[in-house]
Design an enzyme around this catalytic site. Structure first.
Site, PDB file in Angstrom:
ATOM      1  N   ALA A  65      50.122 -24.243  32.436  1.00 14.70           N
ATOM      2  CA  ALA A  65      50.315 -23.830  33.821  1.00 14.70           C
ATOM      3  C   ALA A  65      49.257 -24.541  34.662  1.00 14.70           C
ATOM      4  CB  ALA A  65      50.151 -22.320  33.924  1.00 14.70           C
ATOM      5  N   GLY A 110      50.791 -22.609  28.924  1.00 10.10           N
ATOM      6  CA  GLY A 110      52.198 -22.466  29.305  1.00 10.10           C
ATOM      7  C   GLY A 110      53.074 -23.570  28.736  1.00 10.10           C
ATOM      8  N   GLU A 113      54.014 -22.357  25.471  1.00  9.41           N
ATOM      9  CA  GLU A 113      54.986 -21.261  25.638  1.00  9.41           C
ATOM     10  C   GLU A 113      56.390 -21.777  25.926  1.00  9.41           C
ATOM     11  OE1 GLU A 113      52.220 -19.136  28.357  1.00  9.41           O
ATOM     12  OE2 GLU A 113      52.708 -17.423  27.096  1.00  9.41           O
ATOM     13  N   GLU A 133      44.679 -20.202  26.638  1.00 13.33           N
ATOM     14  CA  GLU A 133      44.386 -19.432  27.856  1.00 13.33           C
ATOM     15  C   GLU A 133      43.070 -18.673  27.794  1.00 13.33           C
ATOM     16  OE1 GLU A 133      47.306 -19.458  26.241  1.00 13.33           O
ATOM     17  OE2 GLU A 133      48.973 -19.630  27.659  1.00 13.33           O
TER      18      GLU A 133
HETATM   19  N1  DAK Z   1      46.507 -27.684  35.370  1.00 14.55           N
HETATM   20  C1  DAK Z   1      46.236 -28.517  36.415  1.00 14.55           C
HETATM   21  N2  DAK Z   1      45.850 -29.783  36.261  1.00 14.55           N
HETATM   22  C2  DAK Z   1      45.696 -30.238  35.003  1.00 14.55           C
HETATM   23  C3  DAK Z   1      45.956 -29.432  33.872  1.00 14.55           C
HETATM   24  C4  DAK Z   1      46.402 -28.090  34.102  1.00 14.55           C
HETATM   25  N3  DAK Z   1      46.739 -27.255  33.101  1.00 14.55           N
HETATM   26  N4  DAK Z   1      45.712 -30.180  32.766  1.00 14.55           N
HETATM   27  C5  DAK Z   1      45.329 -31.383  33.204  1.00 14.55           C
HETATM   28  N5  DAK Z   1      45.316 -31.431  34.540  1.00 14.55           N
HETATM   29  C6  DAK Z   1      44.958 -32.556  35.413  1.00 14.55           C
HETATM   30  C7  DAK Z   1      43.452 -32.764  35.446  1.00 14.55           C
HETATM   31  O1  DAK Z   1      42.850 -31.893  36.359  1.00 14.55           O
HETATM   32  C8  DAK Z   1      43.374 -34.211  35.880  1.00 14.55           C
HETATM   33  O2  DAK Z   1      43.628 -34.273  37.269  1.00 14.55           O
HETATM   34  P1  DAK Z   1      42.702 -35.166  38.268  1.00 14.55           P
HETATM   35  O3  DAK Z   1      41.319 -34.681  38.064  1.00 14.55           O
HETATM   36  O4  DAK Z   1      42.901 -36.582  37.782  1.00 14.55           O
HETATM   37  O5  DAK Z   1      43.259 -34.905  39.630  1.00 14.55           O
HETATM   38  C9  DAK Z   1      44.566 -34.840  35.186  1.00 14.55           C
HETATM   39  O6  DAK Z   1      45.455 -33.758  34.879  1.00 14.55           O
HETATM   40  C10 DAK Z   1      44.185 -35.510  33.886  1.00 14.55           C
HETATM   41  O7  DAK Z   1      43.481 -34.573  33.105  1.00 14.55           O
HETATM   42  P2  DAK Z   1      42.096 -34.920  32.394  1.00 14.55           P
HETATM   43  O8  DAK Z   1      41.313 -35.906  33.179  1.00 14.55           O
HETATM   44  O9  DAK Z   1      41.431 -33.633  32.045  1.00 14.55           O
HETATM   45  O10 DAK Z   1      42.621 -35.654  31.076  1.00 14.55           O
HETATM   46  P3  DAK Z   1      41.944 -35.712  29.640  1.00 14.55           P
HETATM   47  O11 DAK Z   1      42.769 -36.674  28.872  1.00 14.55           O
HETATM   48  O12 DAK Z   1      40.461 -35.957  29.738  1.00 14.55           O
HETATM   49  O13 DAK Z   1      42.113 -34.245  29.014  1.00 14.55           O
HETATM   50  C11 DAK Z   1      43.356 -32.219  28.490  1.00 14.55           C
HETATM   51  C12 DAK Z   1      43.399 -33.745  28.772  1.00 14.55           C
HETATM   52  C13 DAK Z   1      44.813 -31.737  28.354  1.00 14.55           C
HETATM   53  C14 DAK Z   1      42.614 -31.962  27.183  1.00 14.55           C
HETATM   54  C15 DAK Z   1      42.620 -31.518  29.669  1.00 14.55           C
HETATM   55  O14 DAK Z   1      43.195 -31.975  30.901  1.00 14.55           O
HETATM   56  C16 DAK Z   1      42.750 -30.021  29.607  1.00 14.55           C
HETATM   57  O15 DAK Z   1      42.066 -29.347  28.812  1.00 14.55           O
HETATM   58  N6  DAK Z   1      43.633 -29.475  30.449  1.00 14.55           N
HETATM   59  C17 DAK Z   1      43.832 -28.026  30.554  1.00 14.55           C
HETATM   60  C18 DAK Z   1      44.673 -27.545  29.397  1.00 14.55           C
HETATM   61  C19 DAK Z   1      44.810 -26.044  29.415  1.00 14.55           C
HETATM   62  O16 DAK Z   1      43.825 -25.316  29.382  1.00 14.55           O
HETATM   63  N7  DAK Z   1      46.035 -25.593  29.508  1.00 14.55           N
HETATM   64  C20 DAK Z   1      46.329 -24.151  29.604  1.00 14.55           C
HETATM   65  C21 DAK Z   1      46.435 -23.792  31.052  1.00 14.55           C
HETATM   66  S1  DAK Z   1      46.471 -22.026  31.228  1.00 14.55           S
HETATM   67  C22 DAK Z   1      50.047 -15.919  33.391  1.00 14.55           C
HETATM   68  C23 DAK Z   1      50.894 -16.949  33.701  1.00 14.55           C
HETATM   69  C24 DAK Z   1      50.761 -18.140  33.075  1.00 14.55           C
HETATM   70  C25 DAK Z   1      49.762 -18.374  32.137  1.00 14.55           C
HETATM   71  C26 DAK Z   1      48.922 -17.334  31.846  1.00 14.55           C
HETATM   72  C27 DAK Z   1      49.036 -16.116  32.450  1.00 14.55           C
HETATM   73  N8  DAK Z   1      50.166 -14.692  34.065  1.00 14.55           N
HETATM   74  C28 DAK Z   1      50.571 -14.638  35.396  1.00 14.55           C
HETATM   75  C29 DAK Z   1      49.930 -13.463  33.348  1.00 14.55           C
HETATM   76  C30 DAK Z   1      49.572 -19.684  31.566  1.00 14.55           C
HETATM   77  C31 DAK Z   1      48.351 -20.209  31.519  1.00 14.55           C
HETATM   78  C32 DAK Z   1      48.089 -21.604  31.139  1.00 14.55           C
HETATM   79  O17 DAK Z   1      48.933 -22.383  30.810  1.00 14.55           O
END
Ligand code: DAK
Length: 255
Positions: A65, A110, A113, A133
């Site tokens: 997400a 997400g 998911e 998350e």
């Molecule tokens: N959201 C927004 N932007 C993201 C992103 C994300 N999940 N993942 C990557 N990006 C963006 C980065 O910010 C960066 O953007 P700029 O800075 O260039 O503008 C670009 O994508 C490239 O990312 P990186 O520079 O970080 O690239 P790397 O290769 O160094 O690293 C990575 C890739 C995938 C390891 C890293 O980007 C990362 O850790 N990303 C976050 C992954 C993550 O934590 N995903 C889970 C998100 S939480 C709910 C509803 C929904 C959910 C929960 C609760 N409720 C309402 C109850 C769901 C939650 C989630 O999914």
């Protein structure tokens, strides 16, 4: 229909929905989730037998997400956001054909998911997946607490969610999260082959099998559903043809 962050492409009766925000590693924002809902409905309306979900670019399936969108949400907004994501995951799970996640890179939060809401998962060797998350101070909000244990078992699902573990493709395959893993350059071809094989199956029987497998009430209710679904196939073209072909010693020609 055309969307900014999603595309829908066709190969016969196989539709491929690609999440296309490569600059954000295909992270899901409101616009993208709404587009996904419309694209899934369009695929269904136009008779897709198989729906493939994948991500644009070489790095990500769906990196989760959109954290930048989520960071300042209030609880009522988070509730609506959670509901929208659930709607998409449920649409993938209930799709009126088979849904396949072609996991071509990061599938975190997400993204994981959405992958586990699909019927089947094929991944590239370099894919990474996990419900991460917890690292953001939240929990999975689009279905993983319910769907992940069904795939990997309760103990492992708890460990993965509590620890926010990231699994490489091989570990995810061993855990039962991925059905198969192929070299990166072979992913598209393998998914296309599997999709065409599924698309050639008798559609009503496939749908009945999927709906029976998807029953999530008691086992007694599920067995009753299966009994009814089984009977409902008799008299259909594919049942008559499949059995006649067996008796005649020839290949069946399904509708
Ligand atoms: N959201 C927004 N932007 C993201 C992103 C994300 N999940 N993942 C990557 N990006 C963006 C980065 O910010 C960066 O953007 P700029 O800075 O260039 O503008 C670009 O994508 C490239 O990312 P990186 O520079 O970080 O690239 P790397 O290769 O160094 O690293 C990575 C890739 C995938 C390891 C890293 O980007 C990362 O850790 N990303 C976050 C992954 C993550 O934590 N995903 C889970 C998100 S939480 C709910 C509803 C929904 C959910 C929960 C609760 N409720 C309402 C109850 C769901 C939650 C989630 O999914």
């Amino acid at each position: 229909m055309a969307w900014n962050t999603v595309s829908l492409d066709w190969e016969g009766t196989v539709a491929t929905l690609t999440v296309d925000r490569p600059d954000a590693l295909n992270a899901l924002n409101v616009e993208t989730l709404e587009a996904m809902l419309e694209a899934i409905a369009e695929a269904e309306d136009e008779g897709a037998r198989v729906l493939v979900l994948t991500g644009a670019g070489d790095d990500a399936f769906i990196a989760g997400a959109d954290i930048k969108y989520m960071q300042d949400l209030e609880q009522d907004e988070a509730m609506a956001w959670g509901a929208l994501g659930h709607e998409v995951a449920d649409a993938l799970a209930a799709f009126n054909g088979v849904s396949i996640a072609a996991v071509n890179g990061y599938a975190f939060g997400g993204g994981c998911e959405m992958a586990i809401a699909c019927d089947l998962r094929v991944a590239s060797e370099s894919a990474l997946i996990g419900n991460t998350e917890i690292d953001l101070g939240i929990i999975p909000g689009w279905g993983a607490t319910q769907r992940l244990p069904q795939l990997v078992g309760d103990e492992l699902a708890r460990r993965l969610i509590f620890l926010g573990s990231r699994l490489d493709a091989k570990a995810a395959e061993e855990a039962g999260l991925f059905g198969e893993v192929v070299p990166d350059e072979e992913l598209d071809e393998r998914v296309a082959e599997l999709a065409q094989e599924l698309a050639a199956q008798p559609a009503m029987a496939l749908r009945a099998a999927k709906r029976s497998l998807n029953q999530d009430g008691s086992q007694t209710a599920g067995l009753e559903y299966e009994k009814q679904a089984f009977a409902s196939l008799f008299g259909t073209h594919d049942q008559r043809e499949g059995m006649a072909a067996f008796v005649d010693g020839r290949d069946p020609e399904f509708e």
